[in-house]
Scaffold this active site. Structure first.
Site, PDB file in Angstrom:
ATOM      1  N   HIS A 139       0.803  -1.230   0.000  1.00  0.00           N
ATOM      2  CA  HIS A 139       0.000   0.000   0.000  1.00  0.00           C
ATOM      3  C   HIS A 139       0.832   1.275   0.000  1.00  0.00           C
ATOM      4  CE1 HIS A 139       1.024   0.015   4.247  1.00  0.00           C
ATOM      5  NE2 HIS A 139       0.597   1.261   4.315  1.00  0.00           N
TER       6      HIS A 139
HETATM    7  C1  UD1 Z   1      -1.914   5.618   6.076  1.00  0.00           C
HETATM    8  C2  UD1 Z   1      -0.590   6.028   6.726  1.00  0.00           C
HETATM    9  C3  UD1 Z   1       0.400   4.876   6.587  1.00  0.00           C
HETATM   10  C4  UD1 Z   1      -0.182   3.586   7.117  1.00  0.00           C
HETATM   11  C5  UD1 Z   1      -1.513   3.318   6.430  1.00  0.00           C
HETATM   12  C6  UD1 Z   1      -2.178   2.066   6.946  1.00  0.00           C
HETATM   13  C7  UD1 Z   1       0.017   8.418   6.635  1.00  0.00           C
HETATM   14  C8  UD1 Z   1       0.949   9.389   6.029  1.00  0.00           C
HETATM   15  N1  UD1 Z   1       0.015   7.186   6.085  1.00  0.00           N
HETATM   16  O1  UD1 Z   1      -1.650   5.425   4.695  1.00  0.00           O
HETATM   17  O2  UD1 Z   1       1.563   5.190   7.335  1.00  0.00           O
HETATM   18  O3  UD1 Z   1       0.724   2.539   6.872  1.00  0.00           O
HETATM   19  O4  UD1 Z   1      -2.380   4.437   6.654  1.00  0.00           O
HETATM   20  O5  UD1 Z   1      -3.252   1.693   6.139  1.00  0.00           O
HETATM   21  O6  UD1 Z   1      -0.660   8.737   7.579  1.00  0.00           O
HETATM   22  N2  UD1 Z   1      -8.944   5.345   1.675  1.00  0.00           N
HETATM   23  C9  UD1 Z   1     -10.185   4.802   1.565  1.00  0.00           C
HETATM   24  N3  UD1 Z   1     -10.848   4.477   2.729  1.00  0.00           N
HETATM   25  C10 UD1 Z   1     -10.322   4.697   3.942  1.00  0.00           C
HETATM   26  C11 UD1 Z   1      -9.062   5.286   4.034  1.00  0.00           C
HETATM   27  C12 UD1 Z   1      -8.366   5.598   2.890  1.00  0.00           C
HETATM   28  O7  UD1 Z   1     -10.702   4.576   0.473  1.00  0.00           O
HETATM   29  O8  UD1 Z   1     -10.982   4.374   4.948  1.00  0.00           O
HETATM   30  C13 UD1 Z   1      -8.193   5.666   0.434  1.00  0.00           C
HETATM   31  C14 UD1 Z   1      -8.393   7.066  -0.048  1.00  0.00           C
HETATM   32  O9  UD1 Z   1      -8.402   7.053  -1.413  1.00  0.00           O
HETATM   33  C15 UD1 Z   1      -7.138   7.768   0.435  1.00  0.00           C
HETATM   34  C16 UD1 Z   1      -6.105   6.657   0.328  1.00  0.00           C
HETATM   35  O10 UD1 Z   1      -6.827   5.467   0.662  1.00  0.00           O
HETATM   36  O11 UD1 Z   1      -6.844   8.875  -0.323  1.00  0.00           O
HETATM   37  C17 UD1 Z   1      -4.966   6.822   1.260  1.00  0.00           C
HETATM   38  O12 UD1 Z   1      -5.398   6.994   2.605  1.00  0.00           O
HETATM   39  P1  UD1 Z   1      -4.478   7.822   3.642  1.00  0.00           P
HETATM   40  O13 UD1 Z   1      -5.099   7.804   4.985  1.00  0.00           O
HETATM   41  O14 UD1 Z   1      -4.137   9.143   3.058  1.00  0.00           O
HETATM   42  O15 UD1 Z   1      -3.123   7.023   3.634  1.00  0.00           O
HETATM   43  P2  UD1 Z   1      -2.835   5.451   3.645  1.00  0.00           P
HETATM   44  O16 UD1 Z   1      -2.250   5.072   2.340  1.00  0.00           O
HETATM   45  O17 UD1 Z   1      -3.997   4.663   4.141  1.00  0.00           O
END
Ligand code: UD1
Length: 381
Positions: free
Chosen positions: A212
């Site tokens: 991821h």
């Molecule tokens: C975040 C953390 C990462 C951790 C990961 C665990 C930061 C910088 N990164 O990354 O360290 O390893 O969480 O999963 O804080 N999205 C959904 N549904 C959700 C959440 C996210 O669809 O419930 C999608 C969205 O498109 C979003 C993308 O995932 O833009 C990324 O989510 P984000 O919270 O920005 O970062 P992660 O990649 O999940």
């Protein structure tokens, strides 16, 4: 009449998936002890049922006291939203301590707001360093540690990393790993899951994959990784629970692995995921927490990154760093054979009791802070 002493109020902040497993044991321990009151704040950085709700249900911690609903956004937007929304909560609750876990954007945002309100900050999983400042998590870790009054570490190199950054050595407390507390507490329920059976793969004979991180999935390397997985998937069945970020990137790259070789699933709950990992032949990942969980479980882990902030998992655990090199996925079947029988052990304090030690430290810290200063002039009798 006896004095009524106010309980110590500890505001615990979670935001993203791995935070829940790190924090819940501490919340439980605080709730179980006289003289403490936990306040649970969920920033909503992760918000889908499969990324958030399922963990609260399975870990049995109840709904958070405050849900901030920040959702997704750029790093600046997400961090700023947490700051804006948590400030009034901290001002209203006036906790004695704010506790933040790990290294996600919510962690740094909450620590910064608390520190500026002059509320002491405790950081769970302090001192981890990848020495790679292109990772957003590395910046979050460094800054959160600088803002924290209590640094809870779970592996020996964390102390050296922190001392090198000039933090006060008295603030560092080796307490062990609270995420492993959750694993130990849930082991019976984890072992009772049979997701492998439901997916039609044989226990001990499949590879679990999770990818991821932006450095991999936000680049064409993701397509290379999927091609390599399809190649090894002819002999080694693969189950790939897919983060929404990864699913979206696969769609935009137009890659979708053949389901006979790589079974993609939606994000899994904690119990199903750990059950799948516990019975796997091996795991391929770019996650941090999974390097620790496989170390504890003794399952071979191959990490598709150039570095790890968790070197202890390679030194005494089951983890092997492959590098950010999808072509090395082709070596995984041979590496699994090579590593059969390699000895490993869990680091000290990864024993199911870390949260007790965390709360003991918090108790001493807050008690010392409450002891009134000695009077400047000694009274004559
Ligand atoms: C975040 C953390 C990462 C951790 C990961 C665990 C930061 C910088 N990164 O990354 O360290 O390893 O969480 O999963 O804080 N999205 C959904 N549904 C959700 C959440 C996210 O669809 O419930 C999608 C969205 O498109 C979003 C993308 O995932 O833009 C990324 O989510 P984000 O919270 O920005 O970062 P992660 O990649 O999940």
């Amino acid at each position: 009449m006896t004095d009524v002493v106010d309980p110590y109020r500890v505001l615990c902040v979670v935001g993203a998936r791995p935070n829940f497993m790190k924090t819940v044991p501490v919340v439980r321990e605080l709730a179980a002890r006289d003289g403490f009151e936990p306040i649970l704040v969920h920033t909503g950085q992760h918000y889908d049922a499969g990324m958030s709700t399922v963990f609260f249900e399975e870990l049995g911690v109840g709904a958070p006291d405050h849900l901030l609903g920040v959702g997704s956004g750029s790093h600046a937007v997400q961090t700023a939203r947490v700051m804006e929304r948590i400030e009034p909560v901290i001002e209203a609750e006036r906790p004695d301590l704010v506790l933040v876990p790990g290294d996600v954007n919510s962690t740094l945002a909450a620590a910064l707001v608390a520190a500026k309100l002059q509320i002491p900050v405790g950081h769970l999983e302090a001192g981890l360093r990848s020495f790679d400042r292109t990772m957003p998590e590395e910046l979050n870790r460094i800054l959160t540690d600088q803002l924290s009054d209590l640094l809870f570490i779970h592996s020996p190199e964390a102390r050296d990393n922190l001392l090198r950054e000039n933090v006060d050595g008295h603030a560092i407390h080796a307490v062990g790993n609270t995420m492993i507390d959750t694993l130990v507490a849930m082991r019976g329920r984890i072992d009772a899951t049979d997701l492998a059976g439901r997916l039609g793969v044989e226990a001990g004979r499949y590879l679990v994959v999770t990818l991821h991180r932006p450095a991999l999935v936000d680049t064409p390397l993701l397509a290379d990784a999927i091609r390599a997985l399809e190649q090894i998937g002819t002999d080694l069945p693969i189950v790939f629970p897919c983060h929404p970020r990864t699913r979206a990137r696969m769609a935009s790259l137009g890659v979708s692995p053949s389901p006979e070789r790589v079974q993609l699933t939606d994000p899994l709950g904690y119990l199903d995921f750990l059950g799948l990992v516990a019975h796997a032949r091996a795991v391929l990942t770019d996650s941090g927490g999974i390097q620790e969980e496989t170390t504890f479980l003794g399952v071979p882990c191959f990490t598709l990154r150039d570095n790890t902030e968790r070197p202890v998992t390679c030194e005494i655990g089951t983890n092997v760093l492959l590098g950010l090199a999808p072509e090395r996925i082709l070596e995984v079947p041979a590496l699994i054979e090579e590593r059969a029988g390699v000895t490993h052990r869990a680091p000290d304090g990864w024993d199911g009791h870390a949260a007790v030690r965390v709360v003991d430290v918090i108790d001493r810290f807050l008690t010392d802070a409450r002891v009134p200063a000695a009077p400047a002039v000694a009274y004559q009798t």
